[in-house]
Structure formats: structure tokens, C-alpha cells
Design an enzyme around this catalytic site. Sequence first.
Site, PDB file in Angstrom:
ATOM      1  CG  HIS A  21      89.917 -14.798  66.052  1.00  0.00           C
ATOM      2  ND1 HIS A  21      90.914 -13.923  66.456  1.00  0.00           N
ATOM      3  CD2 HIS A  21      88.960 -14.706  67.012  1.00  0.00           C
ATOM      4  CE1 HIS A  21      90.578 -13.336  67.578  1.00  0.00           C
ATOM      5  NE2 HIS A  21      89.392 -13.802  67.954  1.00  0.00           N
ATOM      6  CG  HIS A  24      93.074 -16.417  69.248  1.00  0.00           C
ATOM      7  ND1 HIS A  24      91.920 -16.697  68.567  1.00  0.00           N
ATOM      8  CD2 HIS A  24      92.690 -16.072  70.506  1.00  0.00           C
ATOM      9  CE1 HIS A  24      90.873 -16.550  69.381  1.00  0.00           C
ATOM     10  NE2 HIS A  24      91.318 -16.167  70.559  1.00  0.00           N
ATOM     11  CB  CYS A 130      80.433 -11.336  81.397  1.00  0.00           C
ATOM     12  SG  CYS A 130      80.664 -11.705  79.633  1.00  0.00           S
ATOM     13  CB  CYS A 133      84.410 -11.523  80.545  1.00  0.00           C
ATOM     14  SG  CYS A 133      84.110 -10.285  79.269  1.00  0.00           S
ATOM     15  CB  CYS A 155      79.258  -8.241  78.759  1.00  0.00           C
ATOM     16  SG  CYS A 155      81.043  -8.092  78.561  1.00  0.00           S
ATOM     17  CG  HIS A 158      81.670 -11.195  75.385  1.00  0.00           C
ATOM     18  ND1 HIS A 158      82.526 -10.938  76.439  1.00  0.00           N
ATOM     19  CD2 HIS A 158      82.298 -12.100  74.608  1.00  0.00           C
ATOM     20  CE1 HIS A 158      83.618 -11.673  76.306  1.00  0.00           C
ATOM     21  NE2 HIS A 158      83.513 -12.381  75.213  1.00  0.00           N
ATOM     22  CE  LYS A 305      88.660  -7.833  71.511  1.00  0.00           C
ATOM     23  NZ  LYS A 305      88.150  -9.190  71.404  1.00  0.00           N
ATOM     24  CE  LYS A 308      86.622 -18.084  64.815  1.00  0.00           C
ATOM     25  NZ  LYS A 308      86.655 -18.563  63.427  1.00  0.00           N
TER      26      LYS A 308
END
Length: 525
Positions: A21, A24, A130, A133, A155, A158, A305, A308
Amino acid sequence: MTSGRSFYITTPIYYPSDVPHIGHGYTTVAADALARWHRQAGDDTWMLTGTDEHGQKMMRAAAANGLTPQQWADKLVSEEWQPLLETLDVANDDFIRTTQQRHEISVQRFLQNVYDRGYIYAGEYEALYCVGCEEFKPESEIVDGTGPFEGLKVCAIHSKPLELLQEKNYFFKLSEFQDRLLELYRERPDFVQPESARNEVVAFVQQGLKDLSISRSAFDWGIPVPWDESHVIYVWFDALLNYATAVGYGADDDNFARRWPARHIVGKDILRFHAVIWPAMLMAAGLEVPHNVFAHGWLLVGGEKMSKSKLTGIAPHAITDVFGSDAYRFYFLSAIAFGQDGSFSWEDLSARYQAELANGFGNLASRTIAMIGKYFGGAVPQPGDYTDGDLAIQKVVAEAVTTADEAIDRFRIDEAIRAIWTIVDELNGYITVNEPWALAKDEANRERLATVLYTCAEALRALAVLLSPVTPQATAKLWTALGAEPALGALGAQPIREAGTWGRLPVGTATQPLQPLFPRIEQAD
């Protein structure tokens, strides 16, 4: 800064369990812009990016798609991650994959070295893990679940349930490096940047470090531990080593000595791995720690943040298909203070494209080239005596070079662009004041017209050099239109730190017509 020094810069090694995305892409173009700047400055530059392909998350994603982990990795890398570099016009020197033999062999050599030096031992581990992670979570990142996850531990990053894992693992004696790490941060305050990131890392280490589990035995998708092949190396320990294996650790001592140590650009969510675990690993192996670890902020969409899983991920091509790669690069590198969080919106992108790129820079370039063509037959004119106003432009250009170079040295790409953009703003004002179209009406003003247009052309020459790391396509077109040689960006062509040296565009150089650098974007109804 001394030209010719080694400048080795890396992006994080991306986890290709899903498609990239714009977050990145943001990290990647930042590293690329820094690499392009230093490469054009004559530094011995090397830019690395790549993919981290081991671990449980990758294995599960592959299974969900009916493929082996290697097939899944190959598919995503070839169809998504490597094409991203072309989409964003990234000029990386290497792309490493952690499934490559060159990486796997050198990782085992590194681990054996650390084991032989007494920093690894066998033990048992039980903790909440996790998968997203790929990390056993510290208490600070474990929260109580809500909604469908009520009653579970999730987490904090996430927002998904954690798994309680109990395994016999090998451990790295991270706790033994607490004092050495604190000494590193104290003696080299620029090791972790920006300052807010440094403060966070220091506070974390001061709380005390625990030894780190560095192997897994519950699955086999990873690099085998060299002295015990019933275990594979923990994915983060494996992944961090890409920065060293890619430039020859364990295989090419000369190249490793030439390139190492590196400068790392990472997102702040993986700062602890790079600023705590990674330097401790290098210390344990008797190697130099990196020059710097710079943590940039998050890209926020709708205040959250980029993610996806939360459907806030935006594919980079969604932007480049409309605005082009130069606009993508310029927007993210200039609109966000590098090191802080930044919000993305289509409205802001569109407004900046029109105001700064199309109307500001693009129109400035187009009308200057057009006036040289119209009034001087497409040949760069001979300037006459310079007035105070002309000299003021020369001063603005020289100061922009110095200020931008200093900002680049601090990883503040946004500040560098702001300094360079003073040339755009001042030159547009200079044209408005001097009115070359009015000067052209009277032959008596011929010399003055030549001076004004030479000043504009020479300032554009400097702009093309300075902006080429950020907007490589547009500046290459401008460079060609100016008739400048040799090719923009080539070593020795127009050194970026000498861009402000006035008079480098030869009088009589033949210009060429210039199509709009940033065409009008038709707005959908």
C-alpha cells in the site's frame, strides 16, 4: 561531507503476505530520494530493498491461497512487490529475498558465529504471540479485546487475538547488551532519529531487556538453525540480517567492508527491532552497528494508520495511474514532515499537484523555454550586466543548495524540498516583476531581456539538478528541453552540491520545446 564516501541505505525488508500500500511506497521513495541525492553527489551509493519471506504469517497466507509458502512468495514478489519499484520510479541497486541462498547461507554463518561466542543458549518459552507482528508481545502491547474478541488478549497494533505459545527454543542473550546499548545512544545521539524516536528507545531499554527467543520448532518454514535442524530461525532475527547478507557478510568480505555500516529507514512500528535488537546482534557478532536508524511516522487515512485489515490500504498505482510517479514522490516527501505522522487525502494531493507542480514548477519551466524559443530562436541568450534583482536570484539558488544538502544530511527530505522550492517561488516572482514579454516589445531592451531569460534558464538548470532525486521524470524532460549535457544524474555531470555554481548552462545552447511537465488532471464528475 566528503564526496566518494560510502552511502549505503536500506528500506525495511517488507513482509509480502499481502499486496503493498502507499505506506510501503512512502518508505521506499524516501530511501530512493536520499540515495539519488548522494549518488548524484558522487558518493559511493548503494540502495537496498527486498522482501522477508519466512515465518508463520507467510505460511498461513500461502495455505489459505492453496499454495506452498515459496509459491506464494514468488507470486507476490513477482506480481506486486517488484513492480512497485517500477510504478514509483525507484532506482534501487539490489533487491534481496530472504529465501535466496545467498541470504540463507550467510544467516547460518552469522548465527553460528554468535553461538560460538557464547550469546545463545537453549531454554523454554511461554508467551503471547502475535502472528501479524511475528513477535512475542511485551505487556505494553497487550490489551483486552472488545466486541467479538471480548475476554481475549489482543495485539495493540493489529487488534487481533494473541496465541499462547509454549516451546523449547534457543535464546539470544539480549539482556547482556543493555548497558552497551545505552552507552551507544549516549555517545551517538544521532544513532536513532528523530529525537522522539531516540527518547522512546532509550526509555524502553532503561526498563530492562529480556533475552530473546530466536528459534521456532512448531513449523519448518524458515532457515534451519545450523547446529539443530529441528529448529528454524525466528523470522525477525533472520530478516534483520538481510542488511548485512545483501552486501556480502559471510561471502564477500571486500564488498562488506566497502558498504557496511548502513543507514536504515524504517516505520516507527518496527523501530525497536532495528534500534535495540539489531545493534545488539551486531555487537554479539563483533561487527559495527549501523550509522543511523531513522524512524518515520505513519501515514494516516481517515485518522487511522494505513492498514489492509481495516480497509484503509490504498494501492500506490491508484495514485500514479492518475497523477504519475513524480507527483506521488513529491507529495509524500514534501507534504509530511519526515519523522512525524502525516494524513493523506485525495483533496490535498490534488490541490498540491495543481498549485505547486502544475502551476508553480511546471508553468515556470514551460513559459521560460517558450520565451527563449520565441525571442531568441531557441538558443540560450548571452546575459548582460546583472542587476540587484538578478543577483538576488543567484543568492537564492546558492542558499537553497546549502540548506537542502544540510537537510538531507538529517534525513529531512521535506525541509530540503522546501528550501529548493524557494527557487520556484522567487523565480515566478522575478518573471512577474521583470515582464520579459514587455521587454521584448522594444529592441532597446534586448540585452535586458537576454539577462532575464538567461537568469530564468540557469535557475531552472539548478532546479532540475536539485529536484531530480524527487521528481526524476519531470526533471529529465526539463533537462532535455534546456539542452543541458551530459545526462542528468550521471556522476560528474552536474554534481548536486555544485548546482548553485552560476553560469553552468552555456550561452548558445539549443533548447527544445517542452510539453507540460504536469498535465491538467480532469476531475471526475
